[in-house]
Design a protein around this motif. Sequence first.
Motif, PDB file in Angstrom:
ATOM      1  N   GLY A 110      -6.648 -49.958  -9.499  1.00 11.99           N
ATOM      2  CA  GLY A 110      -7.119 -48.754 -10.181  1.00 11.99           C
ATOM      3  C   GLY A 110      -8.575 -48.853 -10.592  1.00 11.99           C
ATOM      4  O   GLY A 110      -9.335 -47.891 -10.442  1.00 11.99           O
ATOM      5  N   PHE A 111      -8.983 -50.024 -11.085  1.00  8.01           N
ATOM      6  CA  PHE A 111     -10.369 -50.210 -11.511  1.00  8.01           C
ATOM      7  C   PHE A 111     -11.324 -50.120 -10.321  1.00  8.01           C
ATOM      8  O   PHE A 111     -12.362 -49.443 -10.394  1.00  8.01           O
ATOM      9  N   ILE A 112     -10.976 -50.795  -9.230  1.00  6.96           N
ATOM     10  CA  ILE A 112     -11.824 -50.743  -8.033  1.00  6.96           C
ATOM     11  C   ILE A 112     -11.895 -49.318  -7.495  1.00  6.96           C
ATOM     12  O   ILE A 112     -12.955 -48.837  -7.081  1.00  6.96           O
ATOM     13  N   ASP A 113     -10.758 -48.611  -7.541  1.00  5.27           N
ATOM     14  CA  ASP A 113     -10.731 -47.229  -7.054  1.00  5.27           C
ATOM     15  C   ASP A 113     -11.604 -46.325  -7.907  1.00  5.27           C
ATOM     16  O   ASP A 113     -12.291 -45.431  -7.394  1.00  5.27           O
ATOM     17  N   ASP A 114     -11.592 -46.536  -9.228  1.00  7.65           N
ATOM     18  CA  ASP A 114     -12.445 -45.740 -10.111  1.00  7.65           C
ATOM     19  C   ASP A 114     -13.924 -45.940  -9.797  1.00  7.65           C
ATOM     20  O   ASP A 114     -14.724 -45.010  -9.899  1.00  7.65           O
ATOM     21  N   CYS A 115     -14.282 -47.162  -9.411  1.00  5.97           N
ATOM     22  CA  CYS A 115     -15.695 -47.482  -9.175  1.00  5.97           C
ATOM     23  C   CYS A 115     -16.129 -47.272  -7.724  1.00  5.97           C
ATOM     24  O   CYS A 115     -17.291 -46.971  -7.453  1.00  5.97           O
ATOM     25  N   LYS A 116     -15.169 -47.419  -6.780  1.00  6.93           N
ATOM     26  CA  LYS A 116     -15.558 -47.414  -5.364  1.00  6.93           C
ATOM     27  C   LYS A 116     -14.834 -46.364  -4.507  1.00  6.93           C
ATOM     28  O   LYS A 116     -15.166 -46.173  -3.347  1.00  6.93           O
ATOM     29  N   ASP A 117     -13.801 -45.711  -5.027  1.00  4.64           N
ATOM     30  CA  ASP A 117     -13.003 -44.733  -4.267  1.00  4.64           C
ATOM     31  C   ASP A 117     -12.352 -45.364  -3.038  1.00  4.64           C
ATOM     32  O   ASP A 117     -12.819 -45.218  -1.903  1.00  4.64           O
ATOM     33  N   LEU A 118     -11.241 -46.053  -3.267  1.00  6.56           N
ATOM     34  CA  LEU A 118     -10.504 -46.694  -2.178  1.00  6.56           C
ATOM     35  C   LEU A 118      -9.816 -45.649  -1.305  1.00  6.56           C
ATOM     36  O   LEU A 118      -9.434 -44.572  -1.792  1.00  6.56           O
ATOM     37  N   PRO A 119      -9.602 -45.935  -0.021  1.00  2.96           N
ATOM     38  CA  PRO A 119      -8.854 -45.019   0.853  1.00  2.96           C
ATOM     39  C   PRO A 119      -7.411 -44.854   0.359  1.00  2.96           C
ATOM     40  O   PRO A 119      -6.803 -45.812  -0.136  1.00  2.96           O
ATOM     41  N   ALA A 120      -6.872 -43.655   0.506  1.00  6.06           N
ATOM     42  CA  ALA A 120      -5.518 -43.364   0.017  1.00  6.06           C
ATOM     43  C   ALA A 120      -4.474 -44.268   0.676  1.00  6.06           C
ATOM     44  O   ALA A 120      -3.534 -44.728   0.012  1.00  6.06           O
ATOM     45  N   LYS A 121      -4.625 -44.530   1.984  1.00  3.28           N
ATOM     46  CA  LYS A 121      -3.641 -45.367   2.680  1.00  3.28           C
ATOM     47  C   LYS A 121      -3.632 -46.789   2.141  1.00  3.28           C
ATOM     48  O   LYS A 121      -2.565 -47.408   2.007  1.00  3.28           O
ATOM     49  N   LEU A 122      -4.811 -47.323   1.830  1.00  3.30           N
ATOM     50  CA  LEU A 122      -4.890 -48.676   1.283  1.00  3.30           C
ATOM     51  C   LEU A 122      -4.230 -48.738  -0.089  1.00  3.30           C
ATOM     52  O   LEU A 122      -3.485 -49.684  -0.384  1.00  3.30           O
ATOM     53  N   LYS A 123      -4.467 -47.731  -0.926  1.00  8.00           N
ATOM     54  CA  LYS A 123      -3.833 -47.698  -2.248  1.00  8.00           C
ATOM     55  C   LYS A 123      -2.314 -47.622  -2.123  1.00  8.00           C
ATOM     56  O   LYS A 123      -1.584 -48.267  -2.891  1.00  8.00           O
ATOM     57  N   PHE A 124      -1.867 -46.853  -1.160  1.00  7.69           N
ATOM     58  CA  PHE A 124      -0.433 -46.708  -0.921  1.00  7.69           C
ATOM     59  C   PHE A 124       0.187 -48.059  -0.544  1.00  7.69           C
ATOM     60  O   PHE A 124       1.246 -48.437  -1.064  1.00  7.69           O
ATOM     61  N   VAL A 125      -0.475 -48.799   0.331  1.00  2.60           N
ATOM     62  CA  VAL A 125       0.019 -50.121   0.748  1.00  2.60           C
ATOM     63  C   VAL A 125       0.047 -51.083  -0.435  1.00  2.60           C
ATOM     64  O   VAL A 125       1.013 -51.839  -0.625  1.00  2.60           O
ATOM     65  N   ARG A 288       1.391 -29.066   0.084  1.00  2.00           N
ATOM     66  CA  ARG A 288       0.400 -29.594   1.034  1.00  2.00           C
ATOM     67  C   ARG A 288       0.998 -29.785   2.421  1.00  2.00           C
ATOM     68  O   ARG A 288       0.351 -29.496   3.430  1.00  2.00           O
ATOM     69  N   ILE A 289       2.226 -30.274   2.470  1.00  2.00           N
ATOM     70  CA  ILE A 289       2.890 -30.479   3.762  1.00  2.00           C
ATOM     71  C   ILE A 289       3.079 -29.154   4.484  1.00  2.00           C
ATOM     72  O   ILE A 289       2.862 -29.046   5.701  1.00  2.00           O
ATOM     73  N   LEU A 290       3.481 -28.104   3.749  1.00  2.00           N
ATOM     74  CA  LEU A 290       3.673 -26.784   4.348  1.00  2.00           C
ATOM     75  C   LEU A 290       2.356 -26.208   4.880  1.00  2.00           C
ATOM     76  O   LEU A 290       2.354 -25.398   5.795  1.00  2.00           O
ATOM     77  N   ARG A 291       1.250 -26.645   4.310  1.00  2.00           N
ATOM     78  CA  ARG A 291      -0.060 -26.198   4.786  1.00  2.00           C
ATOM     79  C   ARG A 291      -0.563 -27.048   5.947  1.00  2.00           C
ATOM     80  O   ARG A 291      -1.641 -26.797   6.485  1.00  2.00           O
ATOM     81  N   GLY A 292       0.201 -28.080   6.295  1.00  2.00           N
ATOM     82  CA  GLY A 292      -0.227 -28.977   7.356  1.00  2.00           C
ATOM     83  C   GLY A 292      -1.255 -29.990   6.911  1.00  2.00           C
ATOM     84  O   GLY A 292      -1.977 -30.568   7.727  1.00  2.00           O
ATOM     85  N   GLU A 293      -1.328 -30.244   5.587  1.00  2.00           N
ATOM     86  CA  GLU A 293      -2.290 -31.189   5.035  1.00  2.00           C
ATOM     87  C   GLU A 293      -1.589 -32.482   4.631  1.00  2.00           C
ATOM     88  O   GLU A 293      -0.355 -32.541   4.551  1.00  2.00           O
ATOM     89  N   SER A 294      -2.371 -33.497   4.357  1.00  2.00           N
ATOM     90  CA  SER A 294      -1.826 -34.757   3.860  1.00  2.00           C
ATOM     91  C   SER A 294      -1.235 -34.537   2.468  1.00  2.00           C
ATOM     92  O   SER A 294      -1.855 -33.868   1.629  1.00  2.00           O
ATOM     93  N   PRO A 295      -0.040 -35.071   2.190  1.00  2.00           N
ATOM     94  CA  PRO A 295       0.561 -34.889   0.861  1.00  2.00           C
ATOM     95  C   PRO A 295      -0.256 -35.536  -0.251  1.00  2.00           C
ATOM     96  O   PRO A 295      -0.065 -35.225  -1.419  1.00  2.00           O
ATOM     97  N   MET A 296      -1.168 -36.455   0.105  1.00  2.00           N
ATOM     98  CA  MET A 296      -1.992 -37.136  -0.891  1.00  2.00           C
ATOM     99  C   MET A 296      -3.359 -36.480  -1.071  1.00  2.00           C
ATOM    100  O   MET A 296      -4.166 -36.938  -1.867  1.00  2.00           O
ATOM    101  N   LYS A 297      -3.616 -35.396  -0.325  1.00  2.00           N
ATOM    102  CA  LYS A 297      -4.916 -34.732  -0.425  1.00  2.00           C
ATOM    103  C   LYS A 297      -5.054 -34.026  -1.776  1.00  2.00           C
ATOM    104  O   LYS A 297      -4.168 -33.284  -2.194  1.00  2.00           O
ATOM    105  N   ALA A 298      -6.164 -34.258  -2.445  1.00  2.00           N
ATOM    106  CA  ALA A 298      -6.390 -33.633  -3.747  1.00  2.00           C
ATOM    107  C   ALA A 298      -6.666 -32.147  -3.584  1.00  2.00           C
ATOM    108  O   ALA A 298      -7.303 -31.714  -2.619  1.00  2.00           O
ATOM    109  N   ASP A 299      -6.147 -31.345  -4.516  1.00  2.00           N
ATOM    110  CA  ASP A 299      -6.426 -29.908  -4.503  1.00  2.00           C
ATOM    111  C   ASP A 299      -6.403 -29.376  -5.928  1.00  2.00           C
ATOM    112  O   ASP A 299      -6.238 -30.137  -6.888  1.00  2.00           O
ATOM    113  N   ARG A 300      -6.528 -28.073  -6.037  1.00  2.00           N
ATOM    114  CA  ARG A 300      -6.548 -27.455  -7.369  1.00  2.00           C
ATOM    115  C   ARG A 300      -5.309 -26.582  -7.567  1.00  2.00           C
ATOM    116  O   ARG A 300      -5.393 -25.446  -8.007  1.00  2.00           O
ATOM    117  N   GLY A 301      -4.153 -27.149  -7.219  1.00  2.00           N
ATOM    118  CA  GLY A 301      -2.918 -26.381  -7.312  1.00  2.00           C
ATOM    119  C   GLY A 301      -1.881 -26.966  -8.233  1.00  2.00           C
ATOM    120  O   GLY A 301      -0.724 -26.536  -8.222  1.00  2.00           O
TER     121      GLY A 301
END
Length: 379
Positions: A110-125, A288-301
Amino acid sequence: MYTGNFVILMIFTFAAAFIFTFVATPNVRRIAFKIGEGAVDKPKDARRMHKKPTPRIGGLAMVFGFIVPIATIMVFSKICNDSDFWSRYSIASRQTVGMFIALAIIVVMGFIDDCKDLPAKLKFVIQIAAALIVIFVGDIKISVFTNPNFLSANPYLVFPEWLSVIITVIWIVFITNAVNFIDGLDGLAAGVSAIMSVSLVFISIRVGEYPIAIFGITLMGSCFGFLPFNFNPAKIFMGDTGSTFLGFMLATLSIQGVFKSYAVISFAVPLLILGLPLFDASFAMIRRILRGESPMKADRGHLHHRLVDMGFSQKQTVFILYAISGVLGITAVLLAESGVLRALLVIIALIILLLITGLLKTHSHENKEHHSDERNGKN
């Protein structure tokens, strides 16, 4: 039955967590500004509700406020190992070791992600790896589940080992991210997590899971210690360091304190305690899935975004969601206390969620029509 000494222990852990977090937060804020751009969140898109650069590694203070009293209790329990009190309420166990090893991984990520923005797939793993440590090092997993078919003669479902591991990983990873999803308004994630911790503490005490109650009230103390700096307008954000820490702890504690407690074992209890982030995350992923987007994609919904778009202020939105979380938590506690009310309480909780869904969908549709009218010059 717990004793007066246990009550004193609970008060101590809450107060210590509150004080250490409260004192640490301004220092973490100063550290964030020294680190610079990576540790400070700038309002660069429509999802962000703040107007000026704000430090976003406040979760470090919460982790510090949580670890210090827990470590103190563990030391005392080791020193006084022959004491009947400490043998009953000790939190020094294999489960704690596994949980803390995994927690360290989550916090560093979490700390590295706050400072460097880790890829979503890497965080998931990384989150999956942490969940597996909880399972195999801490021996914590969902192995028994209340049969949702109330007409069945078999009240429990016992999972085979492989399925137990899969379900536990899904639960921990999903809740960890669900709390992260609701961290979109000042004071929201910390306040909702505190409310969920209260419910967890009450139920844990009710079923004799005293170590889990100690963890829960310490988590609650760290949330309250952080909130004075996080209420609107926030002086500091918890960031992924804090939101994943809270989500991971709530997910792991709910497995130990609810799913393994046969006196109240029920599929509805943990779902109600964690109902708000669960609903919001599920709704967001499906959308997000119904829109054909990644379920981890950030949005304003998310729920909080939609309530703000309906005209509520940030503070009003936060307190509305506090209230919803509180209702779900109280329902979970009552459900654990009284099997007679079980069906009725579950129905009430579902009605609340359905009403919220319907309200938000209706408003979203009206908003689209309104913006369409504006574009066509009808307003």
